[in-house]
Design a protein around this motif. Structure first.
Motif, short mmCIF file in Angstrom:
data_model
loop_
_atom_site.label_atom_id
_atom_site.label_comp_id
_atom_site.label_asym_id
_atom_site.label_seq_id
_atom_site.Cartn_x
_atom_site.Cartn_y
_atom_site.Cartn_z
N MET A 81 22.93 -53.87 -33.98
CA MET A 81 23.38 -54.42 -32.80
C MET A 81 22.26 -55.39 -32.21
O MET A 81 22.58 -56.45 -31.55
CB MET A 81 23.72 -53.47 -31.60
CG MET A 81 24.23 -54.06 -30.39
SD MET A 81 24.60 -52.76 -29.27
CE MET A 81 23.09 -51.73 -28.84
N VAL A 82 21.17 -54.92 -32.24
CA VAL A 82 19.97 -56.15 -31.94
C VAL A 82 19.95 -57.13 -32.82
O VAL A 82 19.25 -58.17 -32.22
CB VAL A 82 18.65 -55.22 -31.90
CG1 VAL A 82 17.61 -56.02 -31.45
CG2 VAL A 82 18.66 -54.28 -30.84
N GLY A 83 20.30 -57.03 -33.99
CA GLY A 83 20.35 -58.23 -34.98
C GLY A 83 19.54 -58.11 -36.21
O GLY A 83 19.28 -58.82 -37.06
N PHE A 84 18.86 -56.89 -36.45
CA PHE A 84 18.24 -56.42 -37.59
C PHE A 84 18.94 -56.30 -38.97
O PHE A 84 20.16 -55.98 -38.87
CB PHE A 84 17.23 -55.24 -37.42
CG PHE A 84 15.99 -55.45 -36.45
CD1 PHE A 84 15.02 -55.96 -36.84
CD2 PHE A 84 16.10 -54.68 -35.32
CE1 PHE A 84 13.81 -56.22 -36.13
CE2 PHE A 84 15.14 -54.85 -34.26
CZ PHE A 84 13.86 -55.71 -34.89
N ASP A 85 18.37 -56.43 -40.00
CA ASP A 85 18.59 -55.90 -41.28
C ASP A 85 18.19 -54.64 -41.48
O ASP A 85 17.06 -54.21 -41.60
CB ASP A 85 18.08 -56.62 -42.65
CG ASP A 85 18.66 -56.27 -43.87
OD1 ASP A 85 19.34 -55.11 -44.00
OD2 ASP A 85 18.59 -57.06 -45.01
N PRO A 86 19.22 -53.54 -41.49
CA PRO A 86 18.78 -52.13 -41.32
C PRO A 86 18.20 -51.75 -42.79
O PRO A 86 17.42 -50.82 -42.68
CB PRO A 86 20.03 -51.30 -41.03
CG PRO A 86 21.23 -52.40 -41.64
CD PRO A 86 20.70 -53.54 -41.51
N TYR A 87 18.11 -52.39 -43.93
CA TYR A 87 17.76 -52.08 -45.02
C TYR A 87 16.14 -52.50 -45.41
O TYR A 87 15.73 -52.19 -46.44
CB TYR A 87 18.53 -52.59 -46.24
CG TYR A 87 19.85 -51.90 -46.07
CD1 TYR A 87 20.18 -50.52 -46.72
CD2 TYR A 87 20.98 -52.29 -45.42
CE1 TYR A 87 21.43 -50.05 -46.51
CE2 TYR A 87 22.47 -51.80 -45.23
CZ TYR A 87 22.27 -50.64 -45.83
OH TYR A 87 23.58 -50.05 -45.66
N ILE A 88 15.77 -53.30 -44.35
CA ILE A 88 14.31 -53.74 -44.59
C ILE A 88 13.42 -52.97 -43.74
O ILE A 88 13.54 -53.31 -42.22
CB ILE A 88 14.29 -55.09 -44.53
CG1 ILE A 88 15.23 -55.97 -45.42
CG2 ILE A 88 12.67 -55.64 -44.72
CD1 ILE A 88 14.83 -55.82 -46.89
N LEU B 249 7.17 -55.89 -55.96
CA LEU B 249 7.82 -55.09 -56.97
C LEU B 249 9.10 -55.96 -57.33
O LEU B 249 9.64 -56.59 -56.21
CB LEU B 249 7.97 -53.61 -56.66
CG LEU B 249 6.88 -52.93 -56.13
CD1 LEU B 249 7.47 -51.53 -55.75
CD2 LEU B 249 6.08 -52.74 -57.41
N THR B 250 9.82 -55.60 -58.37
CA THR B 250 11.12 -56.42 -58.76
C THR B 250 12.12 -55.67 -57.78
O THR B 250 13.28 -56.37 -57.51
CB THR B 250 11.38 -55.85 -60.25
OG1 THR B 250 11.30 -54.44 -60.34
CG2 THR B 250 10.55 -56.59 -61.20
N THR B 251 11.96 -54.77 -57.35
CA THR B 251 13.04 -54.25 -56.18
C THR B 251 13.03 -55.11 -55.08
O THR B 251 13.79 -54.95 -54.14
CB THR B 251 12.74 -52.65 -55.74
OG1 THR B 251 11.20 -52.56 -55.34
CG2 THR B 251 13.12 -51.88 -57.06
N GLY B 252 11.76 -55.90 -54.70
CA GLY B 252 11.79 -56.58 -53.54
C GLY B 252 10.76 -55.84 -52.59
O GLY B 252 10.35 -56.51 -51.44
N SER C 78 9.90 -47.18 -47.64
CA SER C 78 10.09 -48.41 -48.75
C SER C 78 11.69 -48.83 -48.80
O SER C 78 12.70 -47.77 -48.52
CB SER C 78 9.64 -47.89 -50.10
OG SER C 78 8.14 -47.64 -50.13
N SER C 79 11.97 -50.03 -49.23
CA SER C 79 13.29 -50.42 -49.26
C SER C 79 13.80 -50.15 -50.81
O SER C 79 13.42 -50.88 -51.68
CB SER C 79 13.28 -51.98 -48.96
OG SER C 79 12.76 -52.17 -47.60
N PHE C 80 14.85 -49.44 -50.84
CA PHE C 80 15.18 -49.09 -52.21
C PHE C 80 16.77 -49.46 -51.92
O PHE C 80 17.24 -49.47 -50.78
CB PHE C 80 15.03 -47.56 -52.71
CG PHE C 80 13.71 -47.19 -53.03
CD1 PHE C 80 13.15 -48.01 -53.84
CD2 PHE C 80 13.24 -46.42 -52.42
CE1 PHE C 80 11.64 -47.82 -54.19
CE2 PHE C 80 11.91 -45.88 -52.55
CZ PHE C 80 11.04 -46.47 -53.42
N TYR C 81 17.64 -49.57 -52.99
CA TYR C 81 18.99 -49.69 -53.00
C TYR C 81 19.58 -48.74 -51.91
O TYR C 81 19.72 -47.63 -52.52
CB TYR C 81 19.44 -49.86 -54.39
CG TYR C 81 21.02 -50.42 -54.12
CD1 TYR C 81 21.47 -51.78 -54.46
CD2 TYR C 81 21.91 -49.46 -54.33
CE1 TYR C 81 22.91 -51.90 -54.34
CE2 TYR C 81 23.35 -49.55 -54.41
CZ TYR C 81 23.73 -50.96 -54.51
OH TYR C 81 25.03 -51.28 -54.13
#
Length: 312
Positions: free
Chosen positions: A193-200, A118-121, A205-208
């Motif tokens: 803290m572990v090193g992740f991106d919390p938004y993915i 999707l265009t949202t990624g 689903s990943s929304f803004y």
């Protein structure tokens, strides 16, 4: 930081030096923003996280594990209370959740057709096994909350019509929503803290603006931490209906009882249990971090599968 709390610059500096993330929440627990330490240097982990998100098979594999972990712990919560109160409503929902877990485990994750990005990624989920997983997770949670009201000792004092969120239209739902907001912030800090991106994330689903990975990992801990605190406080008369106010149809805790809830929430996070995987005593707060580290090991190929956190 909940509500109108102030800290000195020295306190902020000390927290950041110790890699402690600071979350700013409204009085109702709604997330407003955060002050974070420097970004983790573990770029390889974040690349693996993004690759798995865009690979539908891997995403479905993880989403299923998160859903199974959540539903298993919800079923366990009902079983624990059923052994004490023997309620027909609970007895009806326990096998339904078990059947949902079985169907989830047996679900084929084959994806014969290409899935558009999707265009949202995010990856489109309609018509994919991920849509089915989300459906099973929703059906299992609905069964759990149909039985949840029977876990309350005084249903006349604390009626529970079912799960409602935006807004919470009764005190029980207000406590659940408030607790889940607090838990989201706790899990978000651990994954960063572990090193992740919390938004993915994977199940979510990943929304803004949505901390999808924090919401994924939080699923396994919802019944064990938040639901447990809510039931303990209501069934032990630590709160009363007069402790809530209604604003525009939504319930929220008053200031003083909110502090009581926060204290009990922190106590639950610091409560130690025998870890179901490692076998040693550890606090729930540490369990959340360990789950994030197990997820990291799966994504980087150090372990073959991600094991959800489940209790007996």
């Amino acid at each position: 930081m909940l509500g109108e709390v102030t800290l000195t610059a020295s306190a902020f500096h000390l927290l950041l030096e110790r890699n402690v993330e600071i979350h700013f929440l409204t009085h109702t627990g709604r997330f407003r923003g955060r002050l974070s330490p420097g970004l983790s240097k573990n770029s390889l982990l974040r690349m693996a996280q993004h690759r798995a998100h865009l690979h539908l098979g891997q995403r479905c594999t993880l989403a299923r594990q998160f859903a199974i972990g959540k539903l298993t712990n919800q079923r366990t919560m009902l079983q624990r209370y059923q052994r004490r109160i023997d309620d027909p409503a609970i007895a009806l929902e326990i096998p339904r959740i078990a059947a949902t877990i079985h169907d989830l485990a047996a679900l084929s994750l084959d994806t014969p057709v290409a899935v558009p990005v999707l265009t949202t990624g995010d990856v489109g989920v309609e018509g994919t096994p991920l849509e089915t997983i989300v459906g099973y997770e929703g059906a299992g949670s609905a069964s759990y909350f149909r039985g949840f009201g029977s876990l309350l000792v005084d249903t006349r004092l604390w009626p529970f019509p079912g799960r409602t969120r935006r807004p919470p239209t009764d005190p029980v739902n207000a406590l659940l929503s408030f607790g889940y907001a607090l838990l989201t912030s706790q899990v978000s800090s651990s994954v960063q803290m572990v090193g992740f991106d919390p938004y993915i994330g994977y199940l979510h689903s990943s929304f803004y603006g949505r901390p999808a990975l924090a919401l994924d990992l939080m699923e396994e801990f919802r019944p064990l931490i938040v639901d447990s605190v809510v039931l303990t406080m209501l069934n032990n008369r630590m709160l009363a209906p007069a402790d809530f106010v209604v604003e525009f149809g939504a319930y929220r805790l008053k200031d003083t009882p909110r502090k009581t809830f926060l204290t009990r929430f922190e106590e639950r996070l610091n409560e130690e249990i025998t870890h179901p995987i490692f076998g040693y005593k550890v606090a729930y707060r540490r369990c959340i971090e360990l789950q994030a580290r197990l997820l990291a090991k799966f994504l980087t190929g150090e372990i073959a599968a991600y094991p959800p956190f489940v209790v007996r």
